[in-house]
Design a protein around this motif. Structure first.
Motif, PDB file in Angstrom:
ATOM      1  N   SER A 156      25.250  24.874  46.911  1.00  0.00           N
ATOM      2  CA  SER A 156      24.192  24.928  45.832  1.00  0.00           C
ATOM      3  C   SER A 156      25.652  25.006  45.091  1.00  0.00           C
ATOM      4  N   ASP A 157      27.139  25.001  45.064  1.00  0.00           N
ATOM      5  CA  ASP A 157      27.501  23.913  43.340  1.00  0.00           C
ATOM      6  C   ASP A 157      27.708  25.866  43.051  1.00  0.00           C
ATOM      7  N   GLN A 158      28.124  26.888  43.839  1.00  0.00           N
ATOM      8  CA  GLN A 158      28.058  27.746  42.452  1.00  0.00           C
ATOM      9  C   GLN A 158      29.480  28.599  42.996  1.00  0.00           C
ATOM     10  N   PHE A 159      29.501  28.243  44.326  1.00  0.00           N
ATOM     11  CA  PHE A 159      30.810  29.173  44.856  1.00  0.00           C
ATOM     12  C   PHE A 159      31.894  27.821  45.822  1.00  0.00           C
ATOM     13  N   TYR A 160      33.265  28.377  45.616  1.00  0.00           N
ATOM     14  CA  TYR A 160      34.219  27.778  46.683  1.00  0.00           C
ATOM     15  C   TYR A 160      34.970  28.799  47.916  1.00  0.00           C
ATOM     16  N   ILE A 161      34.166  28.301  48.874  1.00  0.00           N
ATOM     17  CA  ILE A 161      34.875  29.359  49.944  1.00  0.00           C
ATOM     18  C   ILE A 161      35.926  28.601  50.253  1.00  0.00           C
ATOM     19  N   PHE A 162      37.463  30.067  50.982  1.00  0.00           N
ATOM     20  CA  PHE A 162      37.672  29.796  51.215  1.00  0.00           C
ATOM     21  C   PHE A 162      37.833  30.497  52.817  1.00  0.00           C
ATOM     22  N   PHE A 163      39.181  30.295  53.562  1.00  0.00           N
ATOM     23  CA  PHE A 163      39.039  31.001  55.080  1.00  0.00           C
ATOM     24  C   PHE A 163      37.922  30.598  55.725  1.00  0.00           C
ATOM     25  N   LYS A 180      46.100  37.024  44.931  1.00  0.00           N
ATOM     26  CA  LYS A 180      46.927  37.813  43.719  1.00  0.00           C
ATOM     27  C   LYS A 180      47.488  36.159  42.847  1.00  0.00           C
ATOM     28  N   LEU A 181      47.012  35.101  43.427  1.00  0.00           N
ATOM     29  CA  LEU A 181      46.175  33.928  41.844  1.00  0.00           C
ATOM     30  C   LEU A 181      44.820  34.227  41.332  1.00  0.00           C
ATOM     31  N   ILE A 182      44.336  34.704  42.488  1.00  0.00           N
ATOM     32  CA  ILE A 182      43.025  34.396  41.672  1.00  0.00           C
ATOM     33  C   ILE A 182      42.987  35.936  40.718  1.00  0.00           C
ATOM     34  N   GLU A 183      43.394  36.525  40.979  1.00  0.00           N
ATOM     35  CA  GLU A 183      43.858  37.472  39.638  1.00  0.00           C
ATOM     36  C   GLU A 183      44.565  37.704  38.372  1.00  0.00           C
ATOM     37  N   PHE A 184      45.798  36.413  38.921  1.00  0.00           N
ATOM     38  CA  PHE A 184      46.568  35.229  37.686  1.00  0.00           C
ATOM     39  C   PHE A 184      45.672  35.068  37.214  1.00  0.00           C
ATOM     40  N   LEU A 185      44.786  33.550  37.544  1.00  0.00           N
ATOM     41  CA  LEU A 185      44.094  32.630  37.517  1.00  0.00           C
ATOM     42  C   LEU A 185      43.086  33.240  36.261  1.00  0.00           C
ATOM     43  N   GLY A 186      41.937  34.569  36.559  1.00  0.00           N
ATOM     44  CA  GLY A 186      41.800  34.396  36.397  1.00  0.00           C
ATOM     45  C   GLY A 186      40.384  34.379  36.636  1.00  0.00           C
ATOM     46  N   LEU A 187      39.893  34.108  37.495  1.00  0.00           N
ATOM     47  CA  LEU A 187      38.620  33.521  38.639  1.00  0.00           C
ATOM     48  C   LEU A 187      38.189  34.586  38.936  1.00  0.00           C
ATOM     49  N   GLU A 188      36.873  34.033  39.244  1.00  0.00           N
ATOM     50  CA  GLU A 188      35.855  35.135  39.378  1.00  0.00           C
ATOM     51  C   GLU A 188      35.484  35.705  40.416  1.00  0.00           C
ATOM     52  N   ARG A 189      35.984  36.362  41.653  1.00  0.00           N
ATOM     53  CA  ARG A 189      35.365  36.088  42.900  1.00  0.00           C
ATOM     54  C   ARG A 189      33.903  36.805  42.919  1.00  0.00           C
ATOM     55  N   ALA A 190      32.816  36.337  44.312  1.00  0.00           N
ATOM     56  CA  ALA A 190      31.673  37.482  44.249  1.00  0.00           C
ATOM     57  C   ALA A 190      31.900  37.647  45.814  1.00  0.00           C
ATOM     58  N   ASP A 191      31.136  38.112  45.854  1.00  0.00           N
ATOM     59  CA  ASP A 191      30.789  39.041  47.236  1.00  0.00           C
ATOM     60  C   ASP A 191      30.171  37.965  48.024  1.00  0.00           C
ATOM     61  N   ALA A 192      30.396  38.366  49.537  1.00  0.00           N
ATOM     62  CA  ALA A 192      30.599  37.255  50.362  1.00  0.00           C
ATOM     63  C   ALA A 192      29.064  37.302  50.847  1.00  0.00           C
ATOM     64  N   PRO A 193      28.085  36.780  51.625  1.00  0.00           N
ATOM     65  CA  PRO A 193      26.557  36.658  51.928  1.00  0.00           C
ATOM     66  C   PRO A 193      27.278  37.451  53.206  1.00  0.00           C
ATOM     67  N   ALA A 194      26.010  38.082  53.249  1.00  0.00           N
ATOM     68  CA  ALA A 194      26.023  39.402  54.551  1.00  0.00           C
ATOM     69  C   ALA A 194      26.215  38.239  55.962  1.00  0.00           C
ATOM     70  N   ALA A 196      28.361  35.780  56.154  1.00  0.00           N
ATOM     71  CA  ALA A 196      29.797  35.015  55.503  1.00  0.00           C
ATOM     72  C   ALA A 196      30.250  35.996  57.663  1.00  0.00           C
ATOM     73  N   ALA A 197      31.567  35.306  57.752  1.00  0.00           N
ATOM     74  CA  ALA A 197      32.800  35.352  58.307  1.00  0.00           C
ATOM     75  C   ALA A 197      32.984  36.884  56.951  1.00  0.00           C
ATOM     76  N   PRO A 198      33.637  38.156  57.997  1.00  0.00           N
ATOM     77  CA  PRO A 198      34.353  38.821  57.242  1.00  0.00           C
ATOM     78  C   PRO A 198      35.703  38.468  56.706  1.00  0.00           C
ATOM     79  N   GLY A 199      36.108  37.419  57.100  1.00  0.00           N
ATOM     80  CA  GLY A 199      37.371  36.964  56.512  1.00  0.00           C
ATOM     81  C   GLY A 199      37.301  36.021  55.146  1.00  0.00           C
ATOM     82  N   GLU A 200      36.121  35.013  55.019  1.00  0.00           N
ATOM     83  CA  GLU A 200      35.728  34.634  53.816  1.00  0.00           C
ATOM     84  C   GLU A 200      36.119  35.569  52.646  1.00  0.00           C
ATOM     85  N   VAL A 201      36.289  34.695  51.528  1.00  0.00           N
ATOM     86  CA  VAL A 201      36.991  34.504  50.490  1.00  0.00           C
ATOM     87  C   VAL A 201      35.576  33.516  49.477  1.00  0.00           C
TER      88      VAL A 201
END
Length: 216
Positions: A156-163, A180-194, A196-201
């Motif tokens: 959907s081009d709405q999210f960047y998925i890490f790990f 920590k960098l997400i917080e520093f940059l003021g990026l918005e973390r989103a809830d992963a879908p059910a 998703a792997a548990p380690g994904e951000v």
């Protein structure tokens, strides 16, 4: 096809902790990688070293400790160390060294100048690494590096998925750094879908992410 060394051929010395040395003369990084792969896989050793003596640079792989070290003796001498969590990281590090020497590993992971820092808990290492990025430009580049190593953009081009597809016990140091960098940059973390792997951000798309990740 790998770009030939110019001037070439180039000489490297491979050494192992068992005292076995091998000198090679190679035309390009791929040829060097093939030769070192055979050297690495053909023995059991605590350490494996690639020496580029004319450049005054070395790469040291220590599989039993889970550590990679890079050393630059020429110019401004520097030694840095990297904790490795996955065995499949050793040979790729060698390829980067064959391509661009010490600098080729700049974006390979969390480098520390003090070997003792690697003994800290992964979360501590990650937080310490994040604290070294004090500008937005440097921080967003580091976020993009982490993403390029393990992530993707959702359809959907709405999210960047890490790990991608990782467990929470995987990549703990890099995950701690990323948060920590997400917080520093003021990026918005989103809830992963059910599903998703548990380690994904999951992070909501941001113009800075779009621009920087496109470079990778």
């Amino acid at each position: 096809m790998a770009r030939p060394y110019s001037p070439g051929p180039k000489q490297f010395v491979f050494t192992a902790g068992d005292g076995d040395d091998e000198q090679v003369s190679v035309a390009d990084p791929q040829e060097a990688y093939v030769a070192f792969s055979a050297f690495f896989r053909g023995r059991e050793s605590d350490t494996y070293t690639v020496k580029d003596e004319p450049a005054g640079q070395r790469l040291v792989l220590m599989p039993r400790l889970g550590v990679i070290s890079r050393i630059r003796d020429a110019g401004q001498p520097r030694t840095e160390h990297l904790k490795i969590d996955r065995a499949n990281r050793y040979l790729p590090s060698a390829m980067l060294f064959f391509e661009n020497g010490y600098a080729g590993l700049d974006h390979f992971g969390q480098w520390f100048s003090d070997l003792a820092d690697l003994d800290a808990a992964p979360e501590t290492r990650g937080a310490a690494r994040a604290a070294t990025f004090t500008t937005e430009a440097a921080a967003i580049t580091e976020v993009a590096r982490i993403w390029a190593d393990s992530g993707y953009v959702d359809p959907s081009d709405q999210f960047y998925i890490f790990f991608d597809s990782r467990d929470v016990d995987d990549d703990r140091a890099e995950r701690a750094e990323l948060l920590k960098l997400i917080e520093f940059l003021g990026l918005e973390r989103a809830d992963a879908p059910a599903e998703a792997a548990p380690g994904e951000v999951w992070v909501r798309t941001d113009p800075r992410l779009v621009a920087e990740c496109a470079r990778w």
